[in-house]
Write a protein that holds these residues in place. Structure first.
Motif, PDB file in Angstrom:
ATOM      1  N   LEU A 116     -11.835  -1.960   3.538  1.00 27.52           N
ATOM      2  CA  LEU A 116     -10.426  -1.932   3.937  1.00 27.52           C
ATOM      3  C   LEU A 116      -9.483  -2.389   2.832  1.00 27.52           C
ATOM      4  O   LEU A 116      -8.347  -2.734   3.116  1.00 27.52           O
ATOM      5  CB  LEU A 116     -10.239  -2.801   5.190  1.00 27.52           C
ATOM      6  CG  LEU A 116     -11.024  -2.348   6.431  1.00 27.52           C
ATOM      7  CD1 LEU A 116     -10.795  -3.311   7.590  1.00 27.52           C
ATOM      8  CD2 LEU A 116     -10.618  -0.932   6.822  1.00 27.52           C
ATOM      9  N   GLY A 117      -9.960  -2.378   1.593  1.00 25.34           N
ATOM     10  CA  GLY A 117      -9.069  -2.680   0.495  1.00 25.34           C
ATOM     11  C   GLY A 117      -9.275  -4.055  -0.108  1.00 25.34           C
ATOM     12  O   GLY A 117      -9.971  -4.911   0.438  1.00 25.34           O
ATOM     13  N   VAL A 225      -1.090 -14.758   5.206  1.00 29.34           N
ATOM     14  CA  VAL A 225      -0.312 -13.542   4.962  1.00 29.34           C
ATOM     15  C   VAL A 225      -1.204 -12.318   5.071  1.00 29.34           C
ATOM     16  O   VAL A 225      -0.854 -11.318   5.718  1.00 29.34           O
ATOM     17  CB  VAL A 225       0.370 -13.603   3.582  1.00 29.34           C
ATOM     18  CG1 VAL A 225       1.157 -12.321   3.320  1.00 29.34           C
ATOM     19  CG2 VAL A 225       1.278 -14.819   3.490  1.00 29.34           C
ATOM     20  N   LEU A 226      -2.380 -12.364   4.460  1.00 28.80           N
ATOM     21  CA  LEU A 226      -3.301 -11.226   4.517  1.00 28.80           C
ATOM     22  C   LEU A 226      -3.735 -10.925   5.946  1.00 28.80           C
ATOM     23  O   LEU A 226      -3.920  -9.762   6.321  1.00 28.80           O
ATOM     24  CB  LEU A 226      -4.529 -11.503   3.650  1.00 28.80           C
ATOM     25  CG  LEU A 226      -4.324 -11.411   2.140  1.00 28.80           C
ATOM     26  CD1 LEU A 226      -5.533 -11.967   1.400  1.00 28.80           C
ATOM     27  CD2 LEU A 226      -4.065  -9.965   1.721  1.00 28.80           C
ATOM     28  N   ALA A 230      -0.248  -5.441   7.335  1.00 30.41           N
ATOM     29  CA  ALA A 230      -0.668  -4.129   7.828  1.00 30.41           C
ATOM     30  C   ALA A 230      -1.192  -3.296   6.659  1.00 30.41           C
ATOM     31  O   ALA A 230      -0.823  -3.521   5.504  1.00 30.41           O
ATOM     32  CB  ALA A 230       0.519  -3.420   8.477  1.00 30.41           C
ATOM     33  N   PRO A 231      -2.058  -2.332   6.953  1.00 26.86           N
ATOM     34  CA  PRO A 231      -2.515  -1.436   5.886  1.00 26.86           C
ATOM     35  C   PRO A 231      -1.333  -0.777   5.187  1.00 26.86           C
ATOM     36  O   PRO A 231      -0.362  -0.365   5.823  1.00 26.86           O
ATOM     37  CB  PRO A 231      -3.378  -0.412   6.629  1.00 26.86           C
ATOM     38  CG  PRO A 231      -3.858  -1.150   7.845  1.00 26.86           C
ATOM     39  CD  PRO A 231      -2.711  -2.042   8.237  1.00 26.86           C
ATOM     40  N   GLY A 232      -1.411  -0.700   3.879  1.00 18.71           N
ATOM     41  CA  GLY A 232      -0.334  -0.114   3.082  1.00 18.71           C
ATOM     42  C   GLY A 232      -0.784   1.143   2.390  1.00 18.71           C
ATOM     43  O   GLY A 232      -1.410   2.009   3.001  1.00 18.71           O
ATOM     44  N   GLU A 236      -5.106   0.949   3.104  1.00 14.15           N
ATOM     45  CA  GLU A 236      -5.843  -0.274   2.845  1.00 14.15           C
ATOM     46  C   GLU A 236      -4.919  -1.483   2.885  1.00 14.15           C
ATOM     47  O   GLU A 236      -3.701  -1.360   2.715  1.00 14.15           O
ATOM     48  CB  GLU A 236      -6.517  -0.198   1.462  1.00 14.15           C
ATOM     49  CG  GLU A 236      -7.545   0.923   1.344  1.00 14.15           C
ATOM     50  CD  GLU A 236      -8.202   0.948  -0.023  1.00 14.15           C
ATOM     51  OE1 GLU A 236      -7.582   0.426  -0.991  1.00 14.15           O
ATOM     52  OE2 GLU A 236      -9.308   1.487  -0.126  1.00 14.15           O
ATOM     53  N   ILE A 237      -5.506  -2.652   3.110  1.00 10.42           N
ATOM     54  CA  ILE A 237      -4.749  -3.902   3.067  1.00 10.42           C
ATOM     55  C   ILE A 237      -4.604  -4.298   1.605  1.00 10.42           C
ATOM     56  O   ILE A 237      -5.595  -4.598   0.930  1.00 10.42           O
ATOM     57  CB  ILE A 237      -5.453  -5.003   3.873  1.00 10.42           C
ATOM     58  CG1 ILE A 237      -5.544  -4.594   5.349  1.00 10.42           C
ATOM     59  CG2 ILE A 237      -4.718  -6.335   3.738  1.00 10.42           C
ATOM     60  CD1 ILE A 237      -6.350  -5.543   6.204  1.00 10.42           C
ATOM     61  N   GLN A 238      -3.386  -4.264   1.112  1.00 14.02           N
ATOM     62  CA  GLN A 238      -3.130  -4.455  -0.311  1.00 14.02           C
ATOM     63  C   GLN A 238      -2.844  -5.924  -0.627  1.00 14.02           C
ATOM     64  O   GLN A 238      -1.982  -6.546  -0.010  1.00 14.02           O
ATOM     65  CB  GLN A 238      -1.942  -3.593  -0.756  1.00 14.02           C
ATOM     66  CG  GLN A 238      -2.135  -2.100  -0.574  1.00 14.02           C
ATOM     67  CD  GLN A 238      -3.154  -1.530  -1.541  1.00 14.02           C
ATOM     68  OE1 GLN A 238      -3.527  -2.173  -2.524  1.00 14.02           O
ATOM     69  NE2 GLN A 238      -3.605  -0.318  -1.265  1.00 14.02           N
ATOM     70  N   LEU A 239      -3.568  -6.460  -1.591  1.00 11.95           N
ATOM     71  CA  LEU A 239      -3.292  -7.815  -2.051  1.00 11.95           C
ATOM     72  C   LEU A 239      -1.882  -7.908  -2.617  1.00 11.95           C
ATOM     73  O   LEU A 239      -1.202  -8.918  -2.469  1.00 11.95           O
ATOM     74  CB  LEU A 239      -4.325  -8.222  -3.106  1.00 11.95           C
ATOM     75  CG  LEU A 239      -4.205  -9.643  -3.672  1.00 11.95           C
ATOM     76  CD1 LEU A 239      -4.332 -10.695  -2.576  1.00 11.95           C
ATOM     77  CD2 LEU A 239      -5.250  -9.874  -4.759  1.00 11.95           C
TER      78      LEU A 239
END
Length: 319
Positions: A116-117, A225-226, A230-232, A236-239
């Motif tokens: 998921l990123g 925060v992570l 939401a997925p970006g 994917e979930i972006q750092l």
């Protein structure tokens, strides 16, 4: 192992190394072999990353892996049979090389499960890291062992708190390949205040030509925060999105500073960059470099002589 770059008093003990990617750009080589285990001269890429973390004084390292990544864990474990064979042969140099890998740091492993990123991979480290600041090192970026980037970042974190990211100035036409930082100057040369981040913007939308490269020192507030990010981009979930939130003035995990890196960095992100990295590091090796550079010079000379004049002219224009 000596730790020539280790910083004292920076308050960071742990590092996270995300290594769960599928390595699709290197297929079929990575069908059964983790991308992180591809050799760069005579060490797998991920060993360079672990050595860098250990040299900066980070002795507790968590690797976030995935399916078919068991070779990573095995590489940093003891191999009694191999050691006995080398010992019996009197091959002390290779024996020490094998044993030294197991002494670099205290290594731990957790599986990401779903791809998921990068942000999700970092979130998988939450139980291990706890409420401590920590470093994140990405395996596609190899920093030359003579550089002190990570130690500088740890020192900046000690002075300012919050989080610190590594930045590099790139050609504006290439900024779409990176996370991009909006920055403000500080009183320190080479240190900037990060006021915003954009993941892989188009050149016309980029706030600067400062690209984020694969080194981070993060406040533990990033986990909260992570967890709600939401997925970006790419689903994917972006750092980058999480650090963007930390960069706001009222964030409990801020501020975010950037260390502008101008030293030697080797990119193993795709096949061509990987090959260039192997050649550059081989050329720099005292045991291999002289002979290899001599061969390479002759190879280029002979290869160039076989090219048609039209191809040579095109290459000169491209250069």
């Amino acid at each position: 192992m000596t730790l020539p770059h280790a910083s004292a008093g920076h308050g960071v003990r742990k590092a996270v190394v995300p290594a769960a990617g599928l390595g699709t750009r290197f297929l079929p080589a990575t069908k059964a072999t983790p991308k992180e285990m591809l050799p760069v001269v005579d060490k797998p890429a991920i060993q360079y990353v672990v050595e860098e973390a250990a040299a900066a004084g980070l002795e507790d390292i968590l690797m976030v892996t995935g399916r078919n990544k068991r070779a990573i864990e095995d590489h940093f474990d003891n191999n009694a049979e191999l050691e006995r064979v080398l010992e019996a042969k009197g091959d002390t140099a290779r024996l020490e090389a094998v044993r030294s890998v197991t002494r670099l740091a205290r290594l731990h492993h957790v599986r990401q499960g779903d791809p998921l990123g990068l942000g999700h991979a970092v979130l998988c480290a939450r139980a291990h890291v706890g409420n401590e600041p920590f470093a994140v090192l990405l395996g596609d970026d190899l920093i030359d062992e003579r550089e002190t980037l990570l130690s500088q970042m740890l020192d900046v974190r000690a002075r300012y708190g919050g989080s610190v990211i590594a930045l590099m100035e790139v050609d504006p036409a290439q900024i779409h390949l990176y996370g991009c930082a909006a920055v403000k100057p500080t009183a320190e040369d080479g240190v900037v205040r990060v006021s915003g981040l954009v993941e892989k913007p188009s050149p016309e939308d980029a706030p600067s030509n400062y690209a984020v490269i694969g080194r981070y020192v993060l406040d533990p507030a990033v986990f909260d925060v992570l967890a709600r990010t939401a997925p970006g981009r790419g689903g994917e979930i972006q750092l980058t999105d999480a650090i963007q939130e930390l960069s706001s003035l009222d964030s409990p995990g801020g501020p975010v500073h950037g260390v502008v890196f101008t030293g030697l960095r080797y990119d193993t992100g795709d096949r061509a960059d990987y090959l260039r990295t192997v050649v550059r590091l081989a050329c720099n090796r005292p045991d291999l470099g002289p002979e290899f550079r001599s061969w390479l010079k002759e190879f280029v000379k002979d290869f160039t002589a076989t090219l048609p004049e039209s191809d040579l002219e095109g290459r000169r224009l491209a250069a």
